[in-house]
Design a protein around this motif. Sequence first.
Motif, PDB file in Angstrom:
ATOM      1  N   VAL A  47       0.847  -1.189   0.000  1.00  0.00           N
ATOM      2  CA  VAL A  47       0.000   0.000   0.000  1.00  0.00           C
ATOM      3  C   VAL A  47       0.882   1.239   0.000  1.00  0.00           C
ATOM      4  O   VAL A  47       2.053   1.185   0.377  1.00  0.00           O
ATOM      5  CB  VAL A  47      -0.949   0.036   1.230  1.00  0.00           C
ATOM      6  N   ALA A  48       0.310   2.354  -0.418  1.00  0.00           N
ATOM      7  CA  ALA A  48       1.020   3.626  -0.346  1.00  0.00           C
ATOM      8  C   ALA A  48       1.294   3.951   1.123  1.00  0.00           C
ATOM      9  O   ALA A  48       0.510   3.582   2.009  1.00  0.00           O
ATOM     10  CB  ALA A  48       0.176   4.729  -0.982  1.00  0.00           C
ATOM     11  N   ALA A  49       2.390   4.623   1.388  1.00  0.00           N
ATOM     12  CA  ALA A  49       2.763   4.959   2.766  1.00  0.00           C
ATOM     13  C   ALA A  49       1.635   5.690   3.485  1.00  0.00           C
ATOM     14  O   ALA A  49       1.353   5.415   4.652  1.00  0.00           O
ATOM     15  CB  ALA A  49       4.045   5.789   2.771  1.00  0.00           C
ATOM     16  N   ARG A  50       0.933   6.570   2.803  1.00  0.00           N
ATOM     17  CA  ARG A  50      -0.152   7.329   3.442  1.00  0.00           C
ATOM     18  C   ARG A  50      -1.316   6.417   3.824  1.00  0.00           C
ATOM     19  O   ARG A  50      -2.063   6.703   4.742  1.00  0.00           O
ATOM     20  CB  ARG A  50      -0.625   8.465   2.550  1.00  0.00           C
ATOM     21  N   ASP A  51      -1.490   5.299   3.095  1.00  0.00           N
ATOM     22  CA  ASP A  51      -2.571   4.358   3.392  1.00  0.00           C
ATOM     23  C   ASP A  51      -2.190   3.345   4.471  1.00  0.00           C
ATOM     24  O   ASP A  51      -3.055   2.724   5.072  1.00  0.00           O
ATOM     25  CB  ASP A  51      -2.988   3.600   2.132  1.00  0.00           C
ATOM     26  N   THR A 102      -3.519   0.167   9.169  1.00  0.00           N
ATOM     27  CA  THR A 102      -3.121  -0.314  10.494  1.00  0.00           C
ATOM     28  C   THR A 102      -4.134   0.109  11.549  1.00  0.00           C
ATOM     29  O   THR A 102      -4.514  -0.684  12.419  1.00  0.00           O
ATOM     30  CB  THR A 102      -1.716   0.205  10.854  1.00  0.00           C
ATOM     31  N   GLY A 103      -4.622   1.340  11.477  1.00  0.00           N
ATOM     32  CA  GLY A 103      -5.651   1.794  12.403  1.00  0.00           C
ATOM     33  C   GLY A 103      -6.921   0.976  12.290  1.00  0.00           C
ATOM     34  O   GLY A 103      -7.528   0.589  13.292  1.00  0.00           O
ATOM     35  N   ALA A 104      -7.334   0.676  11.073  1.00  0.00           N
ATOM     36  CA  ALA A 104      -8.542  -0.134  10.872  1.00  0.00           C
ATOM     37  C   ALA A 104      -8.344  -1.531  11.439  1.00  0.00           C
ATOM     38  O   ALA A 104      -9.236  -2.080  12.099  1.00  0.00           O
ATOM     39  CB  ALA A 104      -8.888  -0.204   9.386  1.00  0.00           C
ATOM     40  N   LEU A 105      -7.183  -2.129  11.190  1.00  0.00           N
ATOM     41  CA  LEU A 105      -6.920  -3.469  11.703  1.00  0.00           C
ATOM     42  C   LEU A 105      -6.913  -3.496  13.234  1.00  0.00           C
ATOM     43  O   LEU A 105      -7.331  -4.479  13.840  1.00  0.00           O
ATOM     44  CB  LEU A 105      -5.584  -3.995  11.160  1.00  0.00           C
ATOM     45  N   ASN A 106      -6.473  -2.411  13.857  1.00  0.00           N
ATOM     46  CA  ASN A 106      -6.408  -2.358  15.318  1.00  0.00           C
ATOM     47  C   ASN A 106      -7.724  -1.966  15.976  1.00  0.00           C
ATOM     48  O   ASN A 106      -8.013  -2.441  17.072  1.00  0.00           O
ATOM     49  CB  ASN A 106      -5.324  -1.376  15.769  1.00  0.00           C
ATOM     50  N   ALA A 166     -11.107  -1.115  14.162  1.00  0.00           N
ATOM     51  CA  ALA A 166     -12.424  -1.291  13.536  1.00  0.00           C
ATOM     52  C   ALA A 166     -13.111  -2.539  14.080  1.00  0.00           C
ATOM     53  O   ALA A 166     -12.454  -3.490  14.507  1.00  0.00           O
ATOM     54  CB  ALA A 166     -12.288  -1.385  12.023  1.00  0.00           C
ATOM     55  N   ARG A 167     -14.429  -2.530  14.063  1.00  0.00           N
ATOM     56  CA  ARG A 167     -15.204  -3.697  14.491  1.00  0.00           C
ATOM     57  C   ARG A 167     -14.936  -4.873  13.570  1.00  0.00           C
ATOM     58  O   ARG A 167     -14.821  -6.012  14.000  1.00  0.00           O
ATOM     59  CB  ARG A 167     -16.689  -3.343  14.501  1.00  0.00           C
ATOM     60  N   GLU A 168     -14.822  -4.598  12.268  1.00  0.00           N
ATOM     61  CA  GLU A 168     -14.558  -5.654  11.295  1.00  0.00           C
ATOM     62  C   GLU A 168     -13.827  -5.061  10.098  1.00  0.00           C
ATOM     63  O   GLU A 168     -14.104  -3.940   9.680  1.00  0.00           O
ATOM     64  CB  GLU A 168     -15.870  -6.284  10.832  1.00  0.00           C
ATOM     65  N   VAL A 169     -12.886  -5.827   9.560  1.00  0.00           N
ATOM     66  CA  VAL A 169     -12.159  -5.440   8.354  1.00  0.00           C
ATOM     67  C   VAL A 169     -12.333  -6.566   7.339  1.00  0.00           C
ATOM     68  O   VAL A 169     -12.223  -7.740   7.680  1.00  0.00           O
ATOM     69  CB  VAL A 169     -10.654  -5.217   8.644  1.00  0.00           C
ATOM     70  N   ARG A 170     -12.638  -6.198   6.104  1.00  0.00           N
ATOM     71  CA  ARG A 170     -12.825  -7.183   5.034  1.00  0.00           C
ATOM     72  C   ARG A 170     -11.940  -6.838   3.848  1.00  0.00           C
ATOM     73  O   ARG A 170     -11.708  -5.667   3.545  1.00  0.00           O
ATOM     74  CB  ARG A 170     -14.277  -7.196   4.541  1.00  0.00           C
TER      75      ARG A 170
END
Length: 101
Positions: free
Chosen positions: A71-75, A80-84, A86-90
Motif C-alpha cells: 500500500v502507499a505509505a499514506r494508506d 493499520t488503524g482499521a486493523l487495530n 475497527a469492528r470488522e475489516v474485510r
Amino acid sequence: PGERAVAAPLSAAGAAGAALGPGARVDVVAATGEGLAGRTEVVVADAEVLGIAEPADGAGLAAGGEVVLRVAARDALRLTGALNFAREVRLLVRPAGEPAP
C-alpha cells in the motif's frame, strides 16, 4: 519508495481468500460503530497482494495466516488503524484487469 508492506488476517477475505495470490488486487473496507450509528468505508482501494503467509506454528492457512499487502505509505497508517480498532475489516477481491479507481 513511498510504499509499505502491511499484513492483514487472511480470514478478512472470507471464502474469497482462496482466490488470493501474489499480484491479486483487493479493496480493504472497515466497519465501525453499531446499529444505525454503524458505518463502512473503503480504507484502501486497489492494494496489491504481495504474498500469503502461514501461521508461524505451521498449522496451515485454514488455522490463520496473513495476506501481505503493498500500500502507499499514506494508506499504511489508515490500514493499520482499521486493523487495530475497527469492528470488522474485510478484503474485497477485485476482478483481474479491473482498472484502479
